[in-house]
Design a protein around this motif. Structure first.
Motif, PDB file in Angstrom:
ATOM      1  N   SER A   1     -35.939 -47.843  -6.537  1.00  0.00           N
ATOM      2  CA  SER A   1     -34.993 -48.894  -6.638  1.00  0.00           C
ATOM      3  C   SER A   1     -33.533 -48.538  -6.599  1.00  0.00           C
ATOM      4  N   ASN A   2     -32.418 -49.297  -6.317  1.00  0.00           N
ATOM      5  CA  ASN A   2     -31.193 -48.884  -6.320  1.00  0.00           C
ATOM      6  C   ASN A   2     -30.662 -48.447  -7.561  1.00  0.00           C
ATOM      7  N   SER A   3     -31.172 -48.808  -8.502  1.00  0.00           N
ATOM      8  CA  SER A   3     -30.685 -48.622  -9.979  1.00  0.00           C
ATOM      9  C   SER A   3     -30.725 -46.953 -10.225  1.00  0.00           C
ATOM     10  N   ILE A   4     -29.620 -46.560 -10.544  1.00  0.00           N
ATOM     11  CA  ILE A   4     -29.374 -45.201 -10.839  1.00  0.00           C
ATOM     12  C   ILE A   4     -29.726 -44.858 -12.448  1.00  0.00           C
ATOM     13  N   CYS A   5     -29.780 -45.880 -13.204  1.00  0.00           N
ATOM     14  CA  CYS A   5     -30.093 -45.325 -14.617  1.00  0.00           C
ATOM     15  C   CYS A   5     -31.453 -44.823 -14.897  1.00  0.00           C
ATOM     16  N   GLY A   6     -31.429 -43.930 -15.721  1.00  0.00           N
ATOM     17  CA  GLY A   6     -32.958 -43.138 -16.063  1.00  0.00           C
ATOM     18  C   GLY A   6     -33.264 -42.322 -15.169  1.00  0.00           C
ATOM     19  N   LYS A   7     -32.494 -41.947 -14.201  1.00  0.00           N
ATOM     20  CA  LYS A   7     -32.939 -41.052 -13.166  1.00  0.00           C
ATOM     21  C   LYS A   7     -32.160 -40.023 -12.848  1.00  0.00           C
ATOM     22  N   CYS A   8     -32.588 -39.030 -12.073  1.00  0.00           N
ATOM     23  CA  CYS A   8     -31.780 -37.731 -11.723  1.00  0.00           C
ATOM     24  C   CYS A   8     -31.361 -38.003 -10.184  1.00  0.00           C
ATOM     25  N   PHE A   9     -30.390 -37.301  -9.784  1.00  0.00           N
ATOM     26  CA  PHE A   9     -29.954 -37.353  -8.243  1.00  0.00           C
ATOM     27  C   PHE A   9     -29.204 -35.879  -8.334  1.00  0.00           C
ATOM     28  N   SER A  10     -29.663 -35.291  -7.180  1.00  0.00           N
ATOM     29  CA  SER A  10     -28.788 -33.809  -6.964  1.00  0.00           C
ATOM     30  C   SER A  10     -27.611 -34.026  -6.142  1.00  0.00           C
ATOM     31  N   CYS A  11     -26.626 -33.158  -6.295  1.00  0.00           N
ATOM     32  CA  CYS A  11     -25.292 -33.326  -5.478  1.00  0.00           C
ATOM     33  C   CYS A  11     -25.059 -31.858  -4.975  1.00  0.00           C
ATOM     34  N   GLU A  12     -24.418 -31.891  -3.710  1.00  0.00           N
ATOM     35  CA  GLU A  12     -23.840 -30.685  -3.175  1.00  0.00           C
ATOM     36  C   GLU A  12     -22.310 -30.884  -2.972  1.00  0.00           C
ATOM     37  N   VAL A  13     -21.493 -30.180  -3.522  1.00  0.00           N
ATOM     38  CA  VAL A  13     -20.079 -30.541  -3.400  1.00  0.00           C
ATOM     39  C   VAL A  13     -19.412 -29.546  -2.961  1.00  0.00           C
ATOM     40  N   ASP A  14     -18.475 -29.486  -1.966  1.00  0.00           N
ATOM     41  CA  ASP A  14     -17.708 -28.415  -1.631  1.00  0.00           C
ATOM     42  C   ASP A  14     -16.068 -28.599  -2.208  1.00  0.00           C
ATOM     43  N   VAL A  15     -15.580 -27.469  -2.592  1.00  0.00           N
ATOM     44  CA  VAL A  15     -14.300 -27.657  -3.258  1.00  0.00           C
ATOM     45  C   VAL A  15     -13.536 -26.717  -2.852  1.00  0.00           C
ATOM     46  N   SER A  16     -12.202 -26.672  -3.233  1.00  0.00           N
ATOM     47  CA  SER A  16     -11.285 -25.828  -2.594  1.00  0.00           C
ATOM     48  C   SER A  16     -10.383 -25.569  -4.001  1.00  0.00           C
ATOM     49  N   VAL A  17     -10.338 -23.961  -4.315  1.00  0.00           N
ATOM     50  CA  VAL A  17      -9.395 -23.486  -5.321  1.00  0.00           C
ATOM     51  C   VAL A  17      -8.094 -23.099  -4.992  1.00  0.00           C
ATOM     52  N   ASP A  18      -7.293 -23.353  -5.143  1.00  0.00           N
ATOM     53  CA  ASP A  18      -5.718 -23.211  -4.706  1.00  0.00           C
ATOM     54  C   ASP A  18      -4.759 -22.939  -6.089  1.00  0.00           C
TER      55      ASP A  18
END
Length: 1202
Positions: free
Chosen positions: A311-328
């Motif tokens: 479903s479109n509900s995010i509660c009670g679920k997991c999602f994986s994320c991939e994030v590009d970041v910059s350190v300055d």
């Protein structure tokens, strides 16, 4: 939604905890091995790839490792074997005499021995497509061979890998070591990528971790000792964070509809410090169970089948994320990994939702920080699962055009579409997406628009995607097209984001090869062989021989043809210098090569220094002129010439001696350049050219406009019709009338060209630049138009030029349209206003109507030079300090006269109280104005500006009333009774300013506002926003005009009073010195009281302007202090009141004694014109006593002066 303040507070608290309790290797620390090395000594130990980590089948790869040996005995660096096989798929070994590189059971030996006890960077790259194997030691190529076409085309899937020794797989499936060739030494930073890096990319890998295998403890199984080594630390700025996040159930189901991307961004922005910025976020579909999800070409932990959306509900679920970041700034990899892991090791609340990180899936690794071309193939996505028949042959290319719709509001929709396309097509490792261009389709029909309005909580947009697909495996072309169409036709849903394909068009293209080409450059001559599309050819540099040059055969998205890109000669040394340019022979056919040589030389010269010398500049310009005069110039060569000119103009090179030559060069270039179609434009930083081929019979006017970006990159707009006004969003526009066709020559090609210059270097008028007191300055960009082989002048219908001002025109400034006259100043050129009419539209823009064609600009004549920044800052400080001091002492003055009733028995004291109140309001509002403006509240700013305007007018009104009172006291002494005198004065003093301010508001309430204006602050040269009058007419009428009127009246009264004081002082028996001092003190007191020091503001121009500005600022901001000094400190009756109220015995004055003395003084000074100054009304006598005898007063009416 969590507030920004809460996010900052959370970040601050956590950072405080981190600083007090340093990170350790507990559960909060990462599993990264960066900064650590594996020691291989006796007895032997085992370091192997973890059995649950799967190496995918790869068509190309790169492996890098740091190695330090301590013995010359035979050793093994690493060995990778296919499942169930004994031969070495990939490996490195050595003896005391040579190194051995293994690939698919074959080996190559190098007579190379690594120095003992030194770290060496060793890399190995391989590509099945190029059939190429390269081996590097310390970033230098030591082996470059073509491998046998009969060898496998893929690295074996799910093999076994050991470091420091070879191995075999037993019957039980376990990995066992092979003894006898163990490494005696140390290994660190073993990494593997699913991409063949080029030699240049190998040198730029730096701290980047592998995307197939990384230097992370979770990927290895071992019993070897690990030791920290400071020499292995590395600083890096680009990182990738991968993890799975669990979202707890919420009591409010509505909160569960938030998108994973939104919650991820808020989570990371609140948890990560300010030095880490988020570049890109990609999240997967929510799933009921937590596990690590990896969509890249990296290693895979064995896991359940792919998750399905419930479903479109995010509660009670997991999602994986991939994030590009910059350190300055860039920071130590190990420190960043440990700190980020610790920061994310806590729950996070967002919009009543609670997030928890799955630490087993959390990975922070340094990412590749340079663009990868062509983009690497993914080997792990599951979107396209139909296999292609294995076939070794040439690559096949397709052009794909896709129209799709997206529902949702991702931060970067183009990135989402790019990821989806690559995921759909690059899943089986045999296709690669190239040259992807994504554009939003804005012209949609009304039906689509209505459908969009009906979509709740989201927005639908349409995009057009154009790209190429390359496949190294060939099957039936129809089958491949069907696979592409099927992969792109499926609907994509990821949380709140939905992508639905509307149309897919796929066609095979045959781009051909890049043909053999000889190039002569400043680095030498090179023959590039015929090359397949997307292959990168390399050749040895002529100097130094050990380095290599590279050139890619690129695939053009517009023509679908293969063509050579510019060669990368970064590693080669320039063989030709500017002094050698004169020896280059220019022919009609080698113009492009000569321009390329000049461009290389100029780039090297400007790279080594900031400018060209005068002789070097002349050599470059003369050779470019020769090229334009002799050679055939195409669009590419023309763009290179323009780029060379732009680079020189943006450097510190003095181009004044050759400015006219450069202008003639660009015009000749525009006339002779060959291009396809009717119109072409060339842009470079601060420079733009447009050429239009016109038909004399069809010509009906032309309009050329340019808009400038903050990066100095011009954007050209051409409209093939006459526009009387400026084109929208342009900084410079020139419109040519239809009458111009009478100047087109017959029998030849007619070309109109436009030039734009965003730099003033070519237009330095010696008559202006060398004039000591010249107030003229170039205040716009320069724009020009010309017709080939024609001189255009005396037009009946004028050329319309619209130019934006660099600096806003002030009402007292003058603007004038001028053109660049090449004949002025002895041929050096200069500005001339003949033939141009100036029409100022606003303070920011001017229209010029000219009867000829040339280079046009707007010059500004300022009546005063700008105040230097240092002095402006000093005046700012003086203004605030002076107003603060005045506010304090005006408060003391008001308290003194309000507390002691005996001091305000006469009207003079009452008027002084009102003046002090007005000045106090003015000073306080001036001090608070910038702070109140910072709230960006429209109503508050208008109220502040109105109040400041009111108290300014009130202050000057009461100064004028002080002059009236002075006139009654000193000049018109007798018969001056006015009924309800003070009531009338208050009505005038506070009423007139109220009427003026009300009229301004009634006429235009927007006359007040906030802007970084200087005229509101008078002497305060500040760029801070200030709430004040914004309408010039209102300012000059109600402020300047009103103040000028009051000052003229007060100055007249000042002169009259001083004359009267001088007359009365001659009757007094006192020494000449004491009389002079009294008169001087009286003059100073009256100057302050009447506000005559404000008149200095009208004389702040000319060479002495700066001195006058300082005097103006000091005298007027301290006016309140001077009021306190002259009318409190220097008045004896005020001092007596202070002494009677003093708590100190020695200073305390008995009231009877003091007031009896005061009564005597008052009797003697009752008619004194200076209740304002003791210098005139002293304690012993009064200069006006004889002018106001008691017998002349009405018995029931007090004299006006009391």
């Amino acid at each position: 939604m969590i507030s920004t303040r809460s996010l900052y507070l959370l970040t601050f608290c956590f950072c405080t905890l981190v600083s007090v309790f340093p990170l350790n290797s507990g559960t909060s620390a990462s599993t990264s091995l960066w900064g650590e090395k594996v020691q291989f000594n006796d007895p032997p130990c085992m370091w192997q790839l973890h059995p649950e980590v799967v190496v995918p089948a790869l068509n190309e790869l790169s492996v890098c490792v740091l190695l330090r040996g301590s013995s010359l005995a035979q050793w093994t660096g690493f060995v990778y074997k296919a499942p169930g096989k004994n031969h070495i798929e990939l490996g490195l070994a050595a003896t005391s005499e040579r190194l051995t590189v293994w690939l698919f059971g074959q080996f190559w030996q190098l007579p190379k021995v690594l120095k003992l006890n030194e770290w060496h960077s060793i890399c190995l790259t391989w590509s099945s497509k190029a059939r190429r194997l390269r081996f590097y030691i310390n970033e230098k190529i030591k082996l470059d061979v073509n491998v046998d076409p009969g060898l496998p085309q893929q690295l074996a899937h799910n093999g076994t890998l050991t470091l420091g020794q070879s191995h075999y797989v037993g019957a039980d499936g376990n990995v066992w070591p092979e003894y006898g060739n163990n490494l005696q030494g140390e290994i660190g930073l073993f990494r593997m990528w699913g991409k063949e890096w080029s030699p240049m990319e190998v040198r730029r890998l730096g701290c980047a971790d592998g995307d197939v295998l990384s230097w992370d403890l979770r990927q290895w199984k071992h019993d070897c000792p690990l030791t920290p080594d400071d020499s292995l630390h590395c600083e890096w700025s680009r990182y990738k964070i991968k993890t799975s996040v669990f979202v707890a159930e919420s009591l409010n189901p509505g909160n569960c509809l938030v998108s994973p991307e939104e919650i991820t961004r808020n989570w990371l922005e609140s948890m990560l410090p300010g030095s880490i910025s988020i570049l890109d976020i990609f999240v997967s579909l929510p799933n009921q169970t937590c596990h690590m999800v990896n969509t890249s070409a990296g290693p895979h932990v064995k896991q359940p089948q792919a998750m399905e959306e419930l479903s479109n509900s995010i509660c009670g679920k997991c999602f994986s994320c991939e994030v590009d970041v910059s350190v300055d700034p860039a920071a130590n990899v190990k420190v960043v990994q440990d700190n980020v892991t610790a920061l994310l090791n806590s729950t996070f609340s967002y919009n009543s939702l609670t997030l928890t990180v799955d630490l087993n899936s959390l990975t922070v690794f340094p990412a590749v920080a340079f663009p990868v071309l062509p983009e690497p193939l993914s080997s792990t996505s599951t979107a396209l699962t139909t296999p292609l028949t294995s076939f070794v042959g040439p690559d096949v290319f397709f052009r794909v055009n896709v129209t799709l719709s997206m529902i949702g509001n991702p931060t970067k929709p183009e990135e989402v579409i790019k990821r989806w396309v690559k995921q759909q097509l690059e899943s089986n490792g045999v296709m690669s997406v190239l040259n992807l261009i994504i554009k939003e389709q804005v012209n949609r029909n009304m039906k689509q628009y209505i459908e969009d309005l009906m979509i709740v909580h989201s927005q639908q947009k349409q995009y057009i995607c154009n790209f190429h697909v390359q496949t190294s495996k060939q099957n039936n072309v129809t089958e491949i097209k069907s696979l592409i169409d099927a992969a792109l036709a499926s609907k994509y849903e990821n949380g709140s984001i939905t992508i639905q394909t509307k149309m897919v068009a796929t066609e095979q293209i045959v781009p051909g090869n890049c043909l053999e080409e000889l190039t002569s450059t400043s680095y030498g001559s090179y023959i590039w062989p015929e090359t397949f599309p997307l292959f990168i050819e390399e050749m040895g540099c002529e100097k130094p021989r050990s380095e290599r040059a590279y050139r890619q055969c690129k695939l053009n998205i517009e023509t679908d043809r293969a063509s050579w890109a510019n060669p990368d000669m970064t590693n080669c040394e320039v063989l030709v210098t500017i002094s050698d340019i004169g020896n280059i022979t220019v022919t009609p056919d080698n113009g492009a090569e000569v321009v390329g040589i000049i461009q290389d030389i100029v780039n090297v010269q400007l790279g080594n220094g900031s400018q060209l010398s005068s002789s070097q500049l002349v050599s470059v310009v003369e050779k470019l002129w020769e090229v334009v005069d002799i050679s055939i110039i195409d669009s590419a060569s023309g763009a290179d010439i323009v780029s060379i000119v732009a680079d020189i103009l943006l450097s510190e090179t003095d181009v004044t001696p050759v400015s006219n030559t450069v202008l003639d060069l660009t015009e000749k270039l525009g006339n002779s350049m060959e291009f396809q179609g009717e119109l072409t434009s060339i842009t470079a930083p601060a420079l733009a050219l447009s050429m239009v081929n016109v038909d004399r019979d069809e010509y009906d006017g032309l309009t050329f406009g340019v808009s400038m970006s903050s990066e100095m990159n011009p954007e050209v707009h051409v409209n093939q019709s006459f526009e009387s006004g400026p084109l929208p969003q342009t900084d410079a526009t020139i419109s040519l009338p239809s009458e111009l066709n009478t100047f087109f020559p017959t029998g030849v090609r007619n070309r109109v060209q436009f030039h734009f210059y965003a730099t003033q270097d070519l237009f330095q008028d010696p008559g202006i630049a060398n004039a000591t007191h010249s107030s003229w300055s170039l205040n716009s960009y320069v724009i020009s138009a010309s017709i080939n082989n024609s001189v255009v002048m005396n037009l009946g219908d004028p050329v319309v030029v619209t130019l934006n001002h660099h600096n806003p025109k002030q009402p007292e400034d003058k603007v004038q349209c001028m053109f660049w006259d090449f004949k002025r100043n002895g041929g050096l050129g200069g500005w001339n206003g003949s033939g141009c009419e100036t029409r100022s539209i606003s303070s920011h823009q001017t229209i010029c109507l000219c009867d000829h064609l040339t280079h046009f600009a707007v010059l500004l004549d300022v009546s005063r030079a700008p105040i230097p920044e240092a002095h402006g800052h000093a005046l700012t400080i003086l203004s605030y300090v002076g107003c603060g001091i005045s506010s304090l002492f005006l408060g003391f003055t008001l308290v003194t006269y309000l507390v002691f009733g005996k001091l305000r028995r006469d009207n003079s004291a009452k008027i002084l109280i009102n003046l002090s109140a007005a000045l106090l309001g003015l000073s306080l509002l001036f001090l608070l104005d910038s702070w109140l403006s910072s709230f960006s509240n429209y109503g508050l700013c208008i109220a502040t500006a109105v109040a400041l305007h009111y108290f300014l007018l009130a202050s000057f009104t009461w100064m004028g009333l002080e002059a009236v009172q002075l006139y009654f006291m000193v000049v018109k002494v007798f018969n001056t009774y006015v009924p309800m005198y003070m009531l009338k004065l208050c009505a005038v003093g506070w009423g007139i300013p109220l009427v003026i301010v009300s009229l301004v508001l009634a006429i235009d309430k927007d006359a007040y506002g906030s802007s970084p204006t200087e005229k509101a602050t008078v002497s305060l040269q500040s760029t801070e926003h200030f709430c004040w009058l914004q309408n010039d007419i209102s300012f000059y009428v109600t402020v300047v005009g009103f103040i000028l009127l009051v000052l003229v009246f007060n100055a007249s009264m000042f002169v009259v009073v001083l004359i009267q004081i001088k007359k009365t002082s001659t009757n007094k028996k006192s020494t000449k010195r004491s009389s002079t001092l009294r008169e001087l003190r009286a003059a100073l007191s009256l100057t302050v009281l009447l506000g005559l020091t404000w008149s200095m503001g009208f004389f702040s121009f000319g060479p002495g302007r700066l001195v006058i500005m300082y005097l103006f600022t000091i005298c007027n901001t301290l006016q309140g202090f001077f009021v306190f000094l002259f009318h409190c400190v220097m008045k004896e009756n005020v001092r007596n009141q202070w002494r009677m109220s003093s708590c100190c015995g020695r200073f305390r004055l008995r009231e009877s004694s003091a007031w009896s003395q005061s009564t005597t003084v008052t009797t003697r000074c009752k008619r004194s014109e200076l209740d304002y100054s003791d210098s005139v009304a002293s304690t012993n006598s009064s200069s006006l006593k004889s002018l106001t005898p008691h017998s002349k007063q009405h018995p029931n009416r007090p004299n006006r002066g009391q």
